[in-house]
Design a protein around this motif. Structure first.
Motif, PDB file in Angstrom:
ATOM      1  N   TYR A  30     -33.090  25.683   9.319  1.00  0.00           N
ATOM      2  CA  TYR A  30     -34.029  26.012   8.158  1.00  0.00           C
ATOM      3  C   TYR A  30     -35.265  25.239   8.422  1.00  0.00           C
ATOM      4  O   TYR A  30     -35.221  24.257   8.746  1.00  0.00           O
ATOM      5  CB  TYR A  30     -33.465  25.869   6.818  1.00  0.00           C
ATOM      6  N   THR A  31     -36.413  26.226   7.964  1.00  0.00           N
ATOM      7  CA  THR A  31     -37.640  25.544   7.923  1.00  0.00           C
ATOM      8  C   THR A  31     -38.274  25.874   6.846  1.00  0.00           C
ATOM      9  O   THR A  31     -38.395  26.705   6.239  1.00  0.00           O
ATOM     10  CB  THR A  31     -38.544  26.420   9.090  1.00  0.00           C
ATOM     11  N   LEU A  32     -38.864  24.632   5.981  1.00  0.00           N
ATOM     12  CA  LEU A  32     -39.440  24.631   4.679  1.00  0.00           C
ATOM     13  C   LEU A  32     -41.065  24.625   5.037  1.00  0.00           C
ATOM     14  O   LEU A  32     -41.422  23.578   5.782  1.00  0.00           O
ATOM     15  CB  LEU A  32     -39.234  23.688   3.820  1.00  0.00           C
ATOM     16  N   GLU A  33     -41.865  25.647   4.580  1.00  0.00           N
ATOM     17  CA  GLU A  33     -43.176  25.506   4.585  1.00  0.00           C
ATOM     18  C   GLU A  33     -43.712  25.615   3.234  1.00  0.00           C
ATOM     19  O   GLU A  33     -43.307  26.382   2.312  1.00  0.00           O
ATOM     20  CB  GLU A  33     -43.618  26.964   5.326  1.00  0.00           C
ATOM     21  N   VAL A  40     -41.397  28.323   1.161  1.00  0.00           N
ATOM     22  CA  VAL A  40     -40.797  29.507   2.027  1.00  0.00           C
ATOM     23  C   VAL A  40     -39.775  28.814   2.914  1.00  0.00           C
ATOM     24  O   VAL A  40     -40.003  27.996   3.718  1.00  0.00           O
ATOM     25  CB  VAL A  40     -41.731  30.325   2.592  1.00  0.00           C
ATOM     26  N   ARG A  41     -38.580  29.245   2.863  1.00  0.00           N
ATOM     27  CA  ARG A  41     -37.601  28.828   3.629  1.00  0.00           C
ATOM     28  C   ARG A  41     -37.230  30.000   4.707  1.00  0.00           C
ATOM     29  O   ARG A  41     -36.682  31.228   4.123  1.00  0.00           O
ATOM     30  CB  ARG A  41     -36.319  28.512   3.008  1.00  0.00           C
ATOM     31  N   LEU A  42     -37.360  29.462   5.948  1.00  0.00           N
ATOM     32  CA  LEU A  42     -37.077  30.515   7.199  1.00  0.00           C
ATOM     33  C   LEU A  42     -35.672  30.046   7.723  1.00  0.00           C
ATOM     34  O   LEU A  42     -35.411  28.810   8.094  1.00  0.00           O
ATOM     35  CB  LEU A  42     -38.092  30.309   8.196  1.00  0.00           C
ATOM     36  N   THR A  50     -36.602  33.303   2.290  1.00  0.00           N
ATOM     37  CA  THR A  50     -36.221  32.884   0.973  1.00  0.00           C
ATOM     38  C   THR A  50     -37.470  32.181   0.387  1.00  0.00           C
ATOM     39  O   THR A  50     -38.045  31.196   0.896  1.00  0.00           O
ATOM     40  CB  THR A  50     -35.057  32.045   0.944  1.00  0.00           C
ATOM     41  N   LEU A  51     -37.915  32.476  -0.862  1.00  0.00           N
ATOM     42  CA  LEU A  51     -38.705  31.886  -1.809  1.00  0.00           C
ATOM     43  C   LEU A  51     -38.172  30.843  -2.492  1.00  0.00           C
ATOM     44  O   LEU A  51     -37.326  31.132  -3.218  1.00  0.00           O
ATOM     45  CB  LEU A  51     -39.718  32.934  -2.531  1.00  0.00           C
ATOM     46  N   CYS A  52     -38.768  29.848  -2.453  1.00  0.00           N
ATOM     47  CA  CYS A  52     -38.283  28.396  -3.307  1.00  0.00           C
ATOM     48  C   CYS A  52     -39.198  28.007  -4.171  1.00  0.00           C
ATOM     49  O   CYS A  52     -40.468  27.919  -3.875  1.00  0.00           O
ATOM     50  CB  CYS A  52     -37.661  27.390  -2.379  1.00  0.00           C
ATOM     51  N   THR A  53     -38.883  27.691  -5.360  1.00  0.00           N
ATOM     52  CA  THR A  53     -39.724  26.967  -6.305  1.00  0.00           C
ATOM     53  C   THR A  53     -39.007  25.770  -6.844  1.00  0.00           C
ATOM     54  O   THR A  53     -37.947  25.511  -6.838  1.00  0.00           O
ATOM     55  CB  THR A  53     -39.970  27.957  -7.662  1.00  0.00           C
ATOM     56  N   GLU A  54     -40.075  24.755  -7.256  1.00  0.00           N
ATOM     57  CA  GLU A  54     -39.351  23.329  -7.812  1.00  0.00           C
ATOM     58  C   GLU A  54     -39.752  23.199  -9.319  1.00  0.00           C
ATOM     59  O   GLU A  54     -40.940  23.341  -9.599  1.00  0.00           O
ATOM     60  CB  GLU A  54     -40.232  22.342  -6.908  1.00  0.00           C
ATOM     61  N   ALA A  55     -38.697  23.008  -9.903  1.00  0.00           N
ATOM     62  CA  ALA A  55     -38.766  22.912 -11.400  1.00  0.00           C
ATOM     63  C   ALA A  55     -37.704  21.796 -11.686  1.00  0.00           C
ATOM     64  O   ALA A  55     -36.776  21.781 -11.501  1.00  0.00           O
ATOM     65  CB  ALA A  55     -38.352  24.197 -12.231  1.00  0.00           C
ATOM     66  N   ASP A  56     -38.413  20.839 -12.664  1.00  0.00           N
ATOM     67  CA  ASP A  56     -37.675  19.784 -13.152  1.00  0.00           C
ATOM     68  C   ASP A  56     -36.974  18.981 -11.973  1.00  0.00           C
ATOM     69  O   ASP A  56     -35.667  18.421 -12.129  1.00  0.00           O
ATOM     70  CB  ASP A  56     -36.730  20.026 -14.255  1.00  0.00           C
ATOM     71  N   THR A  60     -34.891  25.688  -6.607  1.00  0.00           N
ATOM     72  CA  THR A  60     -34.344  26.998  -6.550  1.00  0.00           C
ATOM     73  C   THR A  60     -34.873  28.121  -5.655  1.00  0.00           C
ATOM     74  O   THR A  60     -36.016  28.319  -5.642  1.00  0.00           O
ATOM     75  CB  THR A  60     -34.526  27.474  -8.227  1.00  0.00           C
ATOM     76  N   CYS A  61     -34.178  28.755  -4.942  1.00  0.00           N
ATOM     77  CA  CYS A  61     -34.343  29.510  -4.064  1.00  0.00           C
ATOM     78  C   CYS A  61     -33.920  31.027  -4.047  1.00  0.00           C
ATOM     79  O   CYS A  61     -32.620  31.163  -4.848  1.00  0.00           O
ATOM     80  CB  CYS A  61     -33.963  29.186  -2.444  1.00  0.00           C
ATOM     81  N   ARG A  62     -34.697  31.713  -3.982  1.00  0.00           N
ATOM     82  CA  ARG A  62     -34.387  33.429  -4.334  1.00  0.00           C
ATOM     83  C   ARG A  62     -34.816  34.167  -2.979  1.00  0.00           C
ATOM     84  O   ARG A  62     -35.785  33.880  -2.358  1.00  0.00           O
ATOM     85  CB  ARG A  62     -34.930  34.080  -5.685  1.00  0.00           C
ATOM     86  N   MET A  63     -33.799  35.270  -2.827  1.00  0.00           N
ATOM     87  CA  MET A  63     -34.264  36.056  -1.611  1.00  0.00           C
ATOM     88  C   MET A  63     -35.632  36.838  -1.875  1.00  0.00           C
ATOM     89  O   MET A  63     -35.958  37.091  -2.801  1.00  0.00           O
ATOM     90  CB  MET A  63     -32.998  36.930  -1.330  1.00  0.00           C
ATOM     91  N   ALA A  64     -36.519  37.133  -0.815  1.00  0.00           N
ATOM     92  CA  ALA A  64     -37.658  37.831  -0.809  1.00  0.00           C
ATOM     93  C   ALA A  64     -37.160  39.311  -1.322  1.00  0.00           C
ATOM     94  O   ALA A  64     -36.032  39.579  -1.244  1.00  0.00           O
ATOM     95  CB  ALA A  64     -38.208  37.761   0.535  1.00  0.00           C
ATOM     96  N   ALA A  65     -38.078  40.227  -1.713  1.00  0.00           N
ATOM     97  CA  ALA A  65     -37.799  41.386  -2.458  1.00  0.00           C
ATOM     98  C   ALA A  65     -37.330  42.377  -1.459  1.00  0.00           C
ATOM     99  O   ALA A  65     -36.440  42.984  -1.723  1.00  0.00           O
ATOM    100  CB  ALA A  65     -39.183  41.851  -3.086  1.00  0.00           C
ATOM    101  N   ASP A  66     -37.825  42.290  -0.351  1.00  0.00           N
ATOM    102  CA  ASP A  66     -37.367  43.369   0.927  1.00  0.00           C
ATOM    103  C   ASP A  66     -35.906  43.113   1.014  1.00  0.00           C
ATOM    104  O   ASP A  66     -35.147  43.881   1.229  1.00  0.00           O
ATOM    105  CB  ASP A  66     -38.273  43.663   1.984  1.00  0.00           C
ATOM    106  N   GLU A  67     -35.523  41.681   1.208  1.00  0.00           N
ATOM    107  CA  GLU A  67     -34.111  41.588   1.588  1.00  0.00           C
ATOM    108  C   GLU A  67     -33.269  41.786   0.337  1.00  0.00           C
ATOM    109  O   GLU A  67     -32.097  42.079   0.758  1.00  0.00           O
ATOM    110  CB  GLU A  67     -34.220  39.826   2.011  1.00  0.00           C
ATOM    111  N   ARG A  68     -33.719  41.527  -0.619  1.00  0.00           N
ATOM    112  CA  ARG A  68     -32.939  41.844  -2.138  1.00  0.00           C
ATOM    113  C   ARG A  68     -32.812  43.117  -1.999  1.00  0.00           C
ATOM    114  O   ARG A  68     -31.621  43.511  -2.338  1.00  0.00           O
ATOM    115  CB  ARG A  68     -33.585  41.157  -3.336  1.00  0.00           C
ATOM    116  N   ALA A  69     -33.642  44.328  -1.622  1.00  0.00           N
ATOM    117  CA  ALA A  69     -33.592  45.671  -1.746  1.00  0.00           C
ATOM    118  C   ALA A  69     -32.531  45.943  -0.667  1.00  0.00           C
ATOM    119  O   ALA A  69     -31.554  46.772  -0.851  1.00  0.00           O
ATOM    120  CB  ALA A  69     -34.785  46.269  -1.588  1.00  0.00           C
TER     121      ALA A  69
END
Length: 143
Positions: A30-33, A40-42, A50-56, A60-69
């Protein structure tokens, strides 16, 4: 004694190398940018983004919209396939893949088995005869 210790050391080292190589491969997968909204995790093996956000302090990582579809479409396809298979099983048609074999197919199968059994028992009788003779001559190769 020295040779045994050397062999044990070499074995331990050779076993440790694949583990280290596997760990390196896992860390390079994996690569994080940094992005505006987080990271963004590749996945270098699959190409998944995968799109990742940091909270507390938690990432937390979630799939990109096109991959989720694509994932949802594949999941829906598989669910339909499972429903169709369950329906076939309930109707009893899953076990019936077609018609019963014809008499000619049955006769052919029986003929094949008969030839196999005759050859097999012929070899058994041949081996028993050699044991009784005590000749010990090599058995001819029949394969």
């Amino acid at each position: 004694m020295f040779i045994a210790k050397t062999l044990l050391t070499l074995a331990a080292l050779s076993l440790g190398v694949p583990v280290a190589m596997a760990q390196d491969a896992a860390t390079d997968r994996y690569t994080l940018e940094k992005s505006e909204s987080g990271f963004v995790r590749l996945d270098r093996q699959t190409g998944a983004v995968t799109l990742c956000t940091e909270a507390d302090g938690t990432l937390t990582c979630r799939m990109a919209a096109d991959e989720r579809a694509a994932y949802d479409a594949d999941l829906a396809r598989l669910e339909k396939r499972i429903e169709a298979l369950e329906k076939r099983v309930a109707e009893g048609t899953a076990a019936k893949s077609g018609e019963l074999p014809s008499d000619a197919e049955i006769d052919r199968s029986i003929g094949i088995m008969e030839r196999f059994m005759r050859t097999f028992f012929g070899l058994v009788q041949e081996f028993q005869g050699q044991e009784q003779d005590g000749s010990g001559d090599p058995v001819p190769d029949r394969t």
